[in-house]
Design a protein around this motif. Structure first.
Motif, mmCIF file in Angstrom:
data_model
loop_
_atom_site.group_PDB
_atom_site.id
_atom_site.type_symbol
_atom_site.label_atom_id
_atom_site.label_comp_id
_atom_site.label_asym_id
_atom_site.label_seq_id
_atom_site.Cartn_x
_atom_site.Cartn_y
_atom_site.Cartn_z
ATOM 1 N N ASP A 156 25.177 50.397 26.249
ATOM 2 C CA ASP A 156 24.599 50.377 27.587
ATOM 3 C C ASP A 156 24.828 48.980 28.152
ATOM 4 O O ASP A 156 24.094 48.038 27.833
ATOM 5 N N CYS A 157 25.865 48.864 28.977
ATOM 6 C CA CYS A 157 26.281 47.582 29.556
ATOM 7 C C CYS A 157 25.847 47.455 31.013
ATOM 8 O O CYS A 157 26.466 46.703 31.778
ATOM 9 N N ALA A 158 24.798 48.172 31.393
ATOM 10 C CA ALA A 158 24.376 48.171 32.794
ATOM 11 C C ALA A 158 24.091 46.767 33.316
ATOM 12 O O ALA A 158 24.266 46.491 34.502
ATOM 13 N N GLN A 159 23.654 45.860 32.419
ATOM 14 C CA GLN A 159 23.263 44.523 32.845
ATOM 15 C C GLN A 159 24.172 43.429 32.278
ATOM 16 O O GLN A 159 23.816 42.253 32.357
ATOM 17 N N SER A 160 25.323 43.799 31.723
ATOM 18 C CA SER A 160 26.065 42.791 30.946
ATOM 19 C C SER A 160 27.523 42.636 31.352
ATOM 20 O O SER A 160 28.339 42.193 30.536
ATOM 21 N N PHE A 161 27.896 42.966 32.583
ATOM 22 C CA PHE A 161 29.309 42.848 32.952
ATOM 23 C C PHE A 161 29.739 41.385 32.848
ATOM 24 O O PHE A 161 29.200 40.518 33.510
ATOM 25 N N GLY A 162 30.732 41.133 32.006
ATOM 26 C CA GLY A 162 31.238 39.778 31.804
ATOM 27 C C GLY A 162 30.679 39.071 30.594
ATOM 28 O O GLY A 162 31.181 38.006 30.217
ATOM 29 N N ASP A 231 32.948 56.012 44.746
ATOM 30 C CA ASP A 231 33.359 56.097 46.140
ATOM 31 C C ASP A 231 34.446 55.064 46.447
ATOM 32 O O ASP A 231 34.417 53.935 45.954
ATOM 33 N N GLU A 232 35.391 55.449 47.283
ATOM 34 C CA GLU A 232 36.512 54.573 47.623
ATOM 35 C C GLU A 232 36.055 53.282 48.302
ATOM 36 O O GLU A 232 36.561 52.189 48.019
ATOM 37 N N LEU A 233 35.070 53.370 49.200
ATOM 38 C CA LEU A 233 34.581 52.171 49.877
ATOM 39 C C LEU A 233 33.871 51.239 48.900
ATOM 40 O O LEU A 233 33.975 50.014 49.005
ATOM 41 N N GLN A 234 33.150 51.818 47.944
ATOM 42 C CA GLN A 234 32.504 50.975 46.924
ATOM 43 C C GLN A 234 33.553 50.288 46.058
ATOM 44 O O GLN A 234 33.360 49.147 45.615
ATOM 45 N N ALA A 235 34.662 50.964 45.817
ATOM 46 C CA ALA A 235 35.731 50.346 45.029
ATOM 47 C C ALA A 235 36.323 49.139 45.744
ATOM 48 O O ALA A 235 36.736 48.166 45.103
ATOM 49 N N VAL A 236 36.356 49.175 47.076
ATOM 50 C CA VAL A 236 36.804 48.006 47.842
ATOM 51 C C VAL A 236 35.903 46.811 47.541
ATOM 52 O O VAL A 236 36.380 45.694 47.285
ATOM 53 N N VAL A 237 34.598 47.046 47.568
ATOM 54 C CA VAL A 237 33.634 45.982 47.284
ATOM 55 C C VAL A 237 33.810 45.462 45.863
ATOM 56 O O VAL A 237 33.843 44.248 45.612
ATOM 57 N N LEU A 238 33.939 46.367 44.925
ATOM 58 C CA LEU A 238 34.030 45.980 43.514
ATOM 59 C C LEU A 238 35.318 45.213 43.216
ATOM 60 O O LEU A 238 35.307 44.248 42.445
ATOM 61 N N ARG A 239 36.406 45.614 43.827
ATOM 62 C CA ARG A 239 37.659 44.877 43.627
ATOM 63 C C ARG A 239 37.534 43.452 44.169
ATOM 64 O O ARG A 239 38.034 42.496 43.564
ATOM 65 N N THR A 240 36.866 43.319 45.298
ATOM 66 C CA THR A 240 36.681 41.996 45.900
ATOM 67 C C THR A 240 35.838 41.108 44.999
ATOM 68 O O THR A 240 36.158 39.931 44.781
ATOM 69 N N LYS A 241 34.761 41.665 44.437
ATOM 70 C CA LYS A 241 33.859 40.872 43.606
ATOM 71 C C LYS A 241 34.402 40.643 42.202
ATOM 72 O O LYS A 241 34.103 39.608 41.585
ATOM 73 N N LEU A 242 35.186 41.593 41.688
ATOM 74 C CA LEU A 242 35.714 41.442 40.334
ATOM 75 C C LEU A 242 36.564 40.180 40.208
ATOM 76 O O LEU A 242 36.555 39.514 39.168
ATOM 77 N N LYS A 243 37.270 39.821 41.264
ATOM 78 C CA LYS A 243 38.081 38.597 41.255
ATOM 79 C C LYS A 243 37.224 37.350 41.036
ATOM 80 O O LYS A 243 37.736 36.316 40.604
ATOM 81 N N ARG A 244 35.930 37.459 41.367
ATOM 82 C CA ARG A 244 35.044 36.303 41.363
ATOM 83 C C ARG A 244 33.994 36.373 40.249
ATOM 84 O O ARG A 244 33.121 35.512 40.169
ATOM 85 N N ILE A 245 34.060 37.416 39.395
ATOM 86 C CA ILE A 245 32.948 37.666 38.478
ATOM 87 C C ILE A 245 32.730 36.518 37.502
ATOM 88 O O ILE A 245 31.578 36.178 37.185
ATOM 89 N N ASP A 246 33.772 35.874 37.024
ATOM 90 C CA ASP A 246 33.570 34.765 36.089
ATOM 91 C C ASP A 246 32.848 33.605 36.776
ATOM 92 O O ASP A 246 31.977 32.962 36.166
ATOM 93 N N ARG A 247 33.199 33.345 38.022
ATOM 94 C CA ARG A 247 32.501 32.291 38.767
ATOM 95 C C ARG A 247 31.050 32.684 39.025
ATOM 96 O O ARG A 247 30.143 31.852 38.899
#
Length: 364
Positions: A156-162, A231-247
């Motif tokens: 269960d990684c709901a709170q652990s991305f990264g 959802d496709e629109l949510q994937a837009v958001v996630l792709r944008t944030k994934l680039k920044r997740i380590d920061r």
């Protein structure tokens, strides 16, 4: 008001990129399992170091689909934590299995290998550790236990991305894992969203079928499935944030370490980093016998705070009958003393200092 998570500030930073992605999606009208969902799945799989990443409608659905794909069902038992959001146990119940709650380590808030071993019985089919608040569970030891006893490991990684263990991402140790993209998560979208990951080709095929009405080919159905597509629109958001997740995660860790430095030597316990892996601080959760006094002081200064979680699952009305007589002393003690403070990728040092000063005054 100081919120728990300042989503408005985060959006301001990435607004132009989000709007551009939304506009392109509206222009091409590919709204269901479109190019952004497919791209995000590839990018997430690459980031997490897994073979398959399959988007779905929520973190709850992610766990549910993972259990289905691994053939967990009626008569089976799944060992897990009672100190978590109810979705962990709901997913187990959805497939007709029984959650077996075990106690936690009061420092890391995660279930321990020792308690898992004690709970293994003839009906045990899987173990579902929760990487609570972003602190990885002891995955190396839990993986070894599962391998020894022939059990499935579902993270269960709901709170652990990264979050990582030995430079491997949480989610990459299990037979499958579920992630949540609820807006407040370290990687969050603008609504509900989830992700199931696995290295198994067979499990991945089942998950894709189950999320799409039991269908591999449109209008041909091989199983009773679900409507659980990212959802496709949510994937837009996630792709944008994934680039920044380590920061984003590095900023959370910086704020957490500053909190702990400023709150040192007070009559409370600050979050513990077990050394097992890298904590990404989805929540900054302290323990105090004077929780009510701290909460009152924070509320008086219009500083948000929250109790995650006030009632452990084995004490919830929905589980009272099947958990009658179950005692989890560490879980119950933590639930009575825990308090989470504001933390997010854009909380600044002055805000952390203001919050810490308020707590110091409350305990003076």
């Amino acid at each position: 008001m100081i919120p728990m998570v300042n989503l408005k500030a985060q959006y301001a930073e990435i607004q132009d990129e989000i709007v551009k992605g939304f506009t392109e999606t509206l222009d091409n009208c590919a709204f269901i399992l479109g190019p952004n969902v497919q791209a995000f799945e590839r990018e997430a799989a690459d980031y997490l170091g897994v073979k398959h990443a399959i988007g779905c409608a929520s973190g709850t659905d992610a766990l549910h689909l993972a259990l289905l794909a691994l053939d967990i069902g009626p008569g089976d038992e799944v060992i897990t934590s009672a100190f978590t959001f109810i979705a962990t146990a709901e997913a187990i119940k959805y497939v007709g299995a029984t959650p077996v709650f075990v106690d936690i380590d009061p420092a890391s808030f995660n279930i321990t290998p020792e308690n898992i071993v004690k709970a293994i019985g003839p009906k045990t089919k899987a173990v579902m550790p929760v990487h609570l608040f972003g602190q990885p569970a002891d995955l190396q030891a839990i993986r070894a236990i599962c391998d020894k006893h022939g059990l499935k490991l579902i993270e269960d990684c709901a709170q652990s991305f990264g979050a990582t263990v030995d430079n491997k991402q949480t989610g990459s140790f299990g037979d499958a894992a579920g992630f949540s993209f609820f807006p407040s998560k370290n990687l969050g979208c603008f609504g509900d969203g989830g992700l199931v990951v696995t290295d198994s080709d067979d499990a991945a095929a089942k998950i894709k079928r189950f999320r799409n009405h039991g269908s591999d080919v449109r209008y041909y159905h091989d199983a009773i499935g679900y409507n659980s597509r990212l959802d496709e629109l949510q994937a837009v958001v996630l792709r944008t944030k994934l680039k920044r997740i380590d920061r984003y995660n590095a900023a959370r860790r910086h704020a957490a370490h500053l909190y702990s430095e400023l709150l040192a030597e007070l009559p409370l316990a600050t979050p513990y980093e077990s050394g097992v892996g890298v904590h990404v601080y989805h929540q900054y959760t302290l323990l105090s016998d004077r929780r009510d006094a701290i909460m009152q002081a924070l509320n008086d200064r219009q500083i948000a705070c929250a109790i995650y979680y006030p009632v452990p699952l084995h004490k919830q009305n929905v589980f009272l009958q099947e958990c009658a007589g179950l005692s989890l002393p560490e879980t119950e003690a933590v639930a009575a003393r825990c308090l989470s403070l504001p933390i997010c990728a854009n909380i600044d040092d002055s805000t952390v200092r203001h919050i810490a000063s308020t707590i110091r005054q409350a305990l003076a």
